[in-house]
Design a protein around this motif. Structure first.
Motif: not given
Length: 688
Positions: A475-481, A638-641, A646-656
């Protein structure tokens, strides 16, 4: 009650062991562990023997004190500083009371220390104290401290330190006119000094020892051996002086002294030509300002004696007159007496009896004064003294060994008593333990059963916690956009003056808010599953994608990225869960924006193929390694995060999440990529 008794017995045993250990290590204090910390080492250039007058020496002391003020000196530096101050007070200020105090301070620093570890410190301290007594002609006391240094040296000192001991004993023998013993100890000192560092002090000491061996032979009237060692000293100086080019004055002064001594040997051997030659060399060198003028005066007297023996009266008289000029500046009663004696001889040869009688009277007066002023040298039998100290040392060793034996006996008794008490205690506890085994066994079974129940409950709680954590992360991931879009649109609304454009942005903001609210509502309605698809509705594909594109374009514009959207020419109806599918599109396009460079293009294409809808999202970004593509849709990958361009943070949740949504629509999702050139994500779902 039993627990109290057990504690009491254990405490008693522990106290006994501690007492025994403390007593043992009290005996072994010299072998205690030495904690080495970083200490300040005094620069040896500050501790060089002074060469100037009393005022300059006091300045040197003040300079040294200012350097070491508030410094945490090492043991060796402390001893060296005290020895230096002892030497200055002894040799320059003639304050023997202060010299003794500094020597005592040096000894107190090493008191109780292990001589194996602090052998240099012990040698310096004891020789320091002995040197003060030696300078006062208190040879018995001096020898006592030299002996202490030697006794330690038997076990721990190297040859260099033993050389210092032999040199001092030789000097005592020489002062007592025991020239044969002095000579033997000087020879031992020279041999041992070969192991000393090749430094200036050792060079001076070795040439001095060779000269002293010659002096001892001279006093024994063994003039051949005296000549041999003087020649050896000259050769040593000429060979080694090249190593210390800045000490030319000291080299010349040493040469002059040896020349003078050698001249006296030639005089005794009646080799007057050789004697005259080397005596003149000594006079030429040591009559210079700052050199050993007293030694030059002695050579002048010997030279005058030779001239008188050769009946060169005018030359002898001129030499004596020149010598008198220096004697008026600096002299000893002995030299003045000898000068008057030679003047008497001169006038006798001139048949001037009144003048000869006058100088004879002066000679007798000066000789008597010299005899009165010279302090008698205390004579001790060093061999007997050494034997006496050896006996005392052996007695101390026996006493120490006796104390050690008694201590070992006491420790043994403590250990035996402790062992007996410990055995009784163990037997008692064994009986108690045997009675309690059955009770403990039953209690253990009960505890094991309860543990299993608790473990099951814990597993259930852990699983539930993991599911909730996954849901919250998604939820937190998808609320970012939508929230990121809102943030950008707020800035655009504030800066936009065109009312129409502002209204369009406000509409988009409303849509973004609606998307976020729908996502939150869906999450609240979900029960246990991470994704629970609600009713699927039929939507017009072009309108749906344009709505998604409106929000994503704002994010792309912020990063100066162009989105090329290619839609089917005809309207296509598709039955999907609009909210979840919108999250899939947002995730894929957001990732494309995140991993693309500024100025690049993202191409979105939707096409109908044989009753299936194929959507592709192609970027020109950093790409994905081939061996990682198959795993990027896994939930725990998550190991491929990676951070964005531009240094945007990645969480490794969206594709799953995207994979789960597409599979719920009976579709498939996959990716193709080339590292450094970009990636393309494909979605394929059935239209029926």
């Amino acid at each position: 009650m039993k627990n109290i008794l057990n504690k009491f017995i254990l405490s008693f045993i522990f106290i006994l062991l501690i007492v025994g250990i403390l007593l043992f290590f009290k005996k072994e204090k010299s072998n205690e562990f030495i904690s080495v910390s970083k200490k300040y080492e005094v620069d040896n250039s500050l501790l060089l023997k002074p060469k100037n007058g009393k005022e300059n020496v006091i300045y040197d002391l003040q300079k040294l004190d200012s350097v070491i003020l508030n410094k945490d000196l090492s043991i060796l530096s402390q001893v060296k500083v005290f020895d230096y101050k002892r030497y200055v007070n002894q040799a320059f200020i003639n304050d023997y009371e202060m010299a003794h105090k500094y020597a005592d301070s040096a000894i107190s620093v090493i008191s109780g220390k292990d001589p194996v570890i602090y052998k240099d410190e012990y040698a310096i301290a004891y020789l320091c104290k002995g040197d003060v007594f030696y300078s006062q002609d208190q040879f018995n006391e001096a020898f006592a401290y030299y002996y202490k240094a030697k006794q330690l040296g038997l076990g721990y000192f190297d040859n260099c330190l033993n050389s210092e001991y032999s040199y001092r004993i030789a000097m005592i023998y020489y002062k007592q006119e025991s020239y044969d013993d002095a000579k033997n100890n000087f020879i031992d000192a020279f041999k041992d000094s070969e192991s000393c560092p090749d430094i200036l002090d050792n060079y001076h000491r070795r040439q001095q020892i060779l000269s002293n061996i010659g002096l001892s032979y001279y006093q024994l009237k063994d003039y051949d051996n005296a000549e041999y060692y003087y020649e050896l000293a000259l050769k040593f100086i000429n060979t080694n002086s090249k190593k210390f080019p800045n000490e030319s004055r000291k080299h010349n002064e040493a040469l002059g002294v040896v020349y003078g001594n050698l001249g006296k040997v030639y005089l005794q051997k009646k080799e007057y030509a050789k004697s005259t030659f080397v005596l003149k060399k000594d006079i030429e060198i040591n009559l210079s300002r700052g050199n050993d003028i007293k030694h030059a005066q002695s050579s002048y007297l010997s030279l005058a004696e030779i001239l008188l023996k050769e009946d060169k009266l005018d030359s002898a008289y001129l030499s004596l007159k020149n010598l008198k000029v220096t004697l008026d500046t600096i002299s000893t009663l002995k030299d003045e007496a000898e000068w008057n004696k030679l003047m008497c001889s001169y006038y006798e040869k001139k048949n001037n009896i009144p003048q000869a009688h006058y100088y004879l009277q002066q000679y007798l007066i000066k000789k008597e004064e010299a005899s009165i002023n010279s302090s008698p040298i205390s004579t001790i039998d060093l061999k007997k003294q050494y034997d006496l100290f050896e006996q005392q040392h052996n007695l101390e060793i026996l006493e120490t060994e006796n104390k050690v034996k008694n201590l070992y006996l006491f420790i043994t008794i403590i250990i035996v008593v402790t062992v007996i008490i410990l055995l009784i205690f163990m037997w008692y506890n064994w009986k108690e333990s045997k009675r309690n085994i059955s009770k403990l066994s039953k209690l253990n079974n009960t505890i094991l059963s309860q543990n299993r129940e608790l473990e099951n409950a814990f597993d259930i709680i852990t699983e539930s916690s993991k599911e909730k954590e996954k849901l919250l992360n998604l939820v937190a991931h998808d609320l970012r956009t939508p929230i990121a879009s809102l943030s950008l649109m707020v800035d655009l609304v504030v800066d936009e003056n065109n009312e129409k454009e502002r209204n369009e942005l406000m509409s988009l903001m409303k849509v973004a808010c609606g998307n976020a609210l729908d996502l939150i509502s869906e999450t609240l309605e979900s029960n246990k599953n991470v994704i629970k698809l609600i009713l699927k509705n039929t939507v017009v594909l072009n309108d749906f994608l344009l709505e998604c594109f409106a929000l994503l374009k704002i994010l792309a514009d912020e990063k100066q990225i162009f989105i090329d959207l290619e839609l089917p020419k005809e309207n296509i109806d598709v039955k999907i869960n609009a909210e979840n599918f919108k999250r899939v599109i947002n995730n894929l396009v957001s990732n494309a924006i995140k991993f693309s460079a500024k100025g690049s293009t993202i191409k979105i294409n939707a096409v109908k193929k044989n009753d299936k809808l194929l959507i592709s999202i192609k970027d020109q970004g950093i790409g994905i390694e081939e061996n990682k593509i198959d795993r990027i849709f896994e939930l725990e990958s998550f190991e491929y995060n990676r951070d964005g361009t531009d240094g945007e943070q990645s969480f490794g949740l969206g594709l799953s999440f995207c994979k789960q949504v597409i599979e719920e629509h009976n579709g498939i999702i996959w990716a193709e990529s080339i590292v450094g050139k970009g990636s393309t994500f494909f979605i394929e779902i059935p239209l029926k």
